[in-house]
Design an enzyme around this catalytic site. Structure first.
Site, mmCIF file in Angstrom:
data_model
loop_
_atom_site.group_PDB
_atom_site.id
_atom_site.type_symbol
_atom_site.label_atom_id
_atom_site.label_comp_id
_atom_site.label_asym_id
_atom_site.label_seq_id
_atom_site.Cartn_x
_atom_site.Cartn_y
_atom_site.Cartn_z
ATOM 1 N N SER A 7 15.618 -1.697 6.426
ATOM 2 C CA SER A 7 14.961 -1.405 7.701
ATOM 3 C C SER A 7 14.592 -2.689 8.443
ATOM 4 C CB SER A 7 13.681 -0.596 7.411
ATOM 5 O OG SER A 7 12.908 -0.396 8.577
ATOM 6 N N ASP A 47 15.977 -2.210 -2.006
ATOM 7 C CA ASP A 47 14.908 -1.588 -1.212
ATOM 8 C C ASP A 47 14.439 -0.301 -1.882
ATOM 9 O OD1 ASP A 47 14.267 -2.002 2.153
ATOM 10 O OD2 ASP A 47 13.560 -0.164 1.172
ATOM 11 N N ASP A 91 11.997 -1.591 -6.443
ATOM 12 C CA ASP A 91 10.598 -1.720 -6.057
ATOM 13 C C ASP A 91 10.222 -3.135 -6.477
ATOM 14 O OD1 ASP A 91 7.852 -1.843 -5.928
ATOM 15 O OD2 ASP A 91 7.545 0.180 -6.721
ATOM 16 N N VAL A 92 9.860 -3.964 -5.518
ATOM 17 C CA VAL A 92 9.621 -5.374 -5.852
ATOM 18 C C VAL A 92 8.407 -5.577 -6.764
ATOM 19 C CG1 VAL A 92 10.797 -6.334 -3.835
ATOM 20 C CG2 VAL A 92 8.336 -5.842 -3.713
ATOM 21 N N SER A 134 4.477 -14.298 7.998
ATOM 22 C CA SER A 134 4.012 -13.680 9.240
ATOM 23 C C SER A 134 3.122 -14.707 9.920
ATOM 24 C CB SER A 134 3.185 -12.432 8.937
ATOM 25 O OG SER A 134 2.460 -12.031 10.096
ATOM 26 N N TYR A 151 -3.416 -8.585 4.166
ATOM 27 C CA TYR A 151 -2.080 -8.969 4.660
ATOM 28 C C TYR A 151 -1.975 -10.482 4.831
ATOM 29 C CZ TYR A 151 2.141 -8.707 7.567
ATOM 30 O OH TYR A 151 3.408 -8.864 8.077
ATOM 31 N N LYS A 178 0.549 -13.197 2.989
ATOM 32 C CA LYS A 178 1.512 -14.012 3.737
ATOM 33 C C LYS A 178 1.147 -15.498 3.656
ATOM 34 C CE LYS A 178 4.097 -10.590 5.049
ATOM 35 N NZ LYS A 178 5.465 -10.456 4.487
ATOM 36 N N THR A 224 10.018 -3.205 15.154
ATOM 37 C CA THR A 224 10.640 -2.551 13.994
ATOM 38 C C THR A 224 9.884 -1.249 13.707
ATOM 39 O OG1 THR A 224 9.173 -3.436 12.285
ATOM 40 C CG2 THR A 224 11.001 -4.863 12.980
HETATM 41 N N1 LIG Z 1 7.554 -6.314 12.414
HETATM 42 C C1 LIG Z 1 6.684 -7.290 12.581
HETATM 43 O O1 LIG Z 1 6.056 -7.434 13.644
HETATM 44 C C2 LIG Z 1 6.461 -8.298 11.492
HETATM 45 C C3 LIG Z 1 5.652 -9.404 11.804
HETATM 46 C C4 LIG Z 1 5.423 -10.361 10.842
HETATM 47 C C5 LIG Z 1 5.964 -10.224 9.575
HETATM 48 N N2 LIG Z 1 6.736 -9.144 9.287
HETATM 49 C C6 LIG Z 1 7.267 -9.070 7.910
HETATM 50 O O2 LIG Z 1 8.661 -8.932 7.941
HETATM 51 C C7 LIG Z 1 9.084 -8.155 6.810
HETATM 52 C C8 LIG Z 1 9.942 -6.999 7.298
HETATM 53 O O3 LIG Z 1 9.150 -6.177 8.130
HETATM 54 P P1 LIG Z 1 9.770 -5.086 9.105
HETATM 55 O O4 LIG Z 1 8.967 -5.115 10.344
HETATM 56 O O5 LIG Z 1 11.233 -5.222 9.154
HETATM 57 O O6 LIG Z 1 9.287 -3.766 8.317
HETATM 58 P P2 LIG Z 1 10.052 -2.411 7.929
HETATM 59 O O7 LIG Z 1 8.976 -1.494 7.495
HETATM 60 O O8 LIG Z 1 10.988 -2.007 9.019
HETATM 61 O O9 LIG Z 1 10.930 -2.857 6.639
HETATM 62 C C9 LIG Z 1 10.344 -3.190 5.424
HETATM 63 C C10 LIG Z 1 11.267 -2.734 4.320
HETATM 64 O O10 LIG Z 1 10.660 -3.097 3.056
HETATM 65 C C11 LIG Z 1 10.824 -2.029 2.169
HETATM 66 N N3 LIG Z 1 9.787 -2.058 1.138
HETATM 67 C C12 LIG Z 1 8.455 -1.836 1.288
HETATM 68 N N4 LIG Z 1 7.841 -1.914 0.087
HETATM 69 C C13 LIG Z 1 8.808 -2.213 -0.829
HETATM 70 C C14 LIG Z 1 8.795 -2.415 -2.220
HETATM 71 N N5 LIG Z 1 7.663 -2.304 -2.958
HETATM 72 N N6 LIG Z 1 9.961 -2.711 -2.852
HETATM 73 C C15 LIG Z 1 11.118 -2.791 -2.142
HETATM 74 N N7 LIG Z 1 11.191 -2.591 -0.814
HETATM 75 C C16 LIG Z 1 10.048 -2.301 -0.167
HETATM 76 C C17 LIG Z 1 10.726 -0.778 3.034
HETATM 77 O O11 LIG Z 1 11.324 0.338 2.387
HETATM 78 C C18 LIG Z 1 11.478 -1.209 4.286
HETATM 79 O O12 LIG Z 1 12.851 -0.914 4.212
HETATM 80 C C19 LIG Z 1 7.805 -7.716 6.081
HETATM 81 O O13 LIG Z 1 7.575 -8.598 5.012
HETATM 82 C C20 LIG Z 1 6.735 -7.861 7.143
HETATM 83 O O14 LIG Z 1 5.466 -8.116 6.587
HETATM 84 C C21 LIG Z 1 6.984 -8.170 10.206
#
Ligand SMILES: NC(=O)c1ccc[n+]([C@@H]2O[C@H](COP(=O)([O-])OP(=O)(O)OC[C@H]3O[C@@H](n4cnc5c(N)ncnc54)[C@H](O)[C@@H]3O)[C@@H](O)[C@H]2O)c1
Length: 249
Positions: A6, A27, A48-49, A140, A153, A157, A188
């Site tokens: 995702s 994932d 699952d990480v 982040s 969070y 990070k 996202t």
């Molecule tokens: N979207 C934002 O604004 C944003 C900003 C800063 C940082 N981030 C970071 O970027 C990364 C991706 O975020 P995104 O916005 O694409 O989110 P998202 O929710 O679209 O994707 C995250 C993915 O991680 C997977 N996931 C969650 N827990 C898991 C686990 N325990 N084991 C395996 N997979 C797992 C989910 O199934 C999902 O597919 C994350 O680490 C998030 O913290 C996102």
């Protein structure tokens, strides 16, 4: 590629695959993960990480497709809860299990994937440049300007940011580079879907310095690809955020 089913991770999967990489999507989300793996000719492995054995299985699956040369850590969850409640009771302080869960996924999960994937990379034959692999983590901007309610969070990070240099130092002898991206506000599924979330995202976008909008997953993925392919990038944390500095709330 953890979290590859995702958002930012999925965009990274598509860009790496377009460059010819065989990608393993590691994932929790089997439906979306398997669908994307099919689209890009990669492989989905349920991971699952927080479960070391599932990460090991993904690393082994990658090794069967060819030498594992790249790890991108994008699996992560958000959380919003203040450190104390309003009524002065211990019971309304931040839920400690929630705090531990965010740390377990975002921080410990990232390190677990690094230590296992880097072990596999260390067995690779080095390229002419001496490189055996490259790792990119997703932190982040909340690592630096965490907002009200982001204690868990931001702690997770901040840990990813903090490990970038020492892990890069640990892995230098093995010819493995380590970098971290710190995204700002990226469009996202993390913000949900539908009319209300579109309005919420438009409002969020106004606070970005320039351009006044959320970032696209592809704009993040392009930085990840740069960090994977640019042999001189190492031990760095790069903000990709349109210049935003997050206010307290
Ligand atoms: N979207 C934002 O604004 C944003 C900003 C800063 C940082 N981030 C970071 O970027 C990364 C991706 O975020 P995104 O916005 O694409 O989110 P998202 O929710 O679209 O994707 C995250 C993915 O991680 C997977 N996931 C969650 N827990 C898991 C686990 N325990 N084991 C395996 N997979 C797992 C989910 O199934 C999902 O597919 C994350 O680490 C998030 O913290 C996102």
């Amino acid at each position: 590629m953890t979290g590859g089913a995702s958002g930012i991770g999925a965009a990274v999967v598509r860009q790496l695959a377009a460059k010819g990489a065989k990608v393993v999507i590691a994932d929790l989300n089997a439906d979306k993960g398997a669908e994307l793996a099919k689209e890009v000719g990669g492989e989905f492995v349920p991971v699952d990480v927080t479960d070391t054995s599932s990460i090991e299985a993904a690393v082994n699956a990658a090794g069967e497709l060819g030498p594992l040369r790249v790890l991108v850590n994008s699996a992560g969850i958000g959380s919003a809860q203040r450190t104390i409640g309003r009524d002065g009771e211990f019971a309304s302080a931040h839920n400690l299990d929630v705090y531990k869960k965010v740390i377990a996924i975002n921080l410990v999960g990232t390190f677990d994937a690094i230590r296992l994937a880097a072990t596999a990379m260390s067995r690779n034959e080095a390229a002419a440049s001496g490189e055996k692999g490259a790792i990119v983590n997703m932190a982040s901007v909340a690592a630096f300007d965490g907002q009200i309610g982001q204690a868990a969070y931001s702690s997770s990070k901040g840990g990813v940011v903090g490990m970038t240099l020492p892990v890069a130092r640990d892995l230098a002898a093995a010819g493995i580079r380590v970098n971290t991206v710190a995204p700002g506000l990226i469009d996202t599924p993390i913000y949900g879907e539908g009319e209300a979330s579109e309005a919420f995202k438009a409002k969020l976008g106004e606070s970005v310095l320039f351009p006044h909008r959320l970032g696209e997953p592809d704009e993040l993925a392009s930085m990840v690809v740069e960090l994977v392919t640019n042999s001189y990038m190492n031990a760095e944390v790069v903000r990709v955020d349109g210049g935003i500095r997050m206010p307290p709330k």
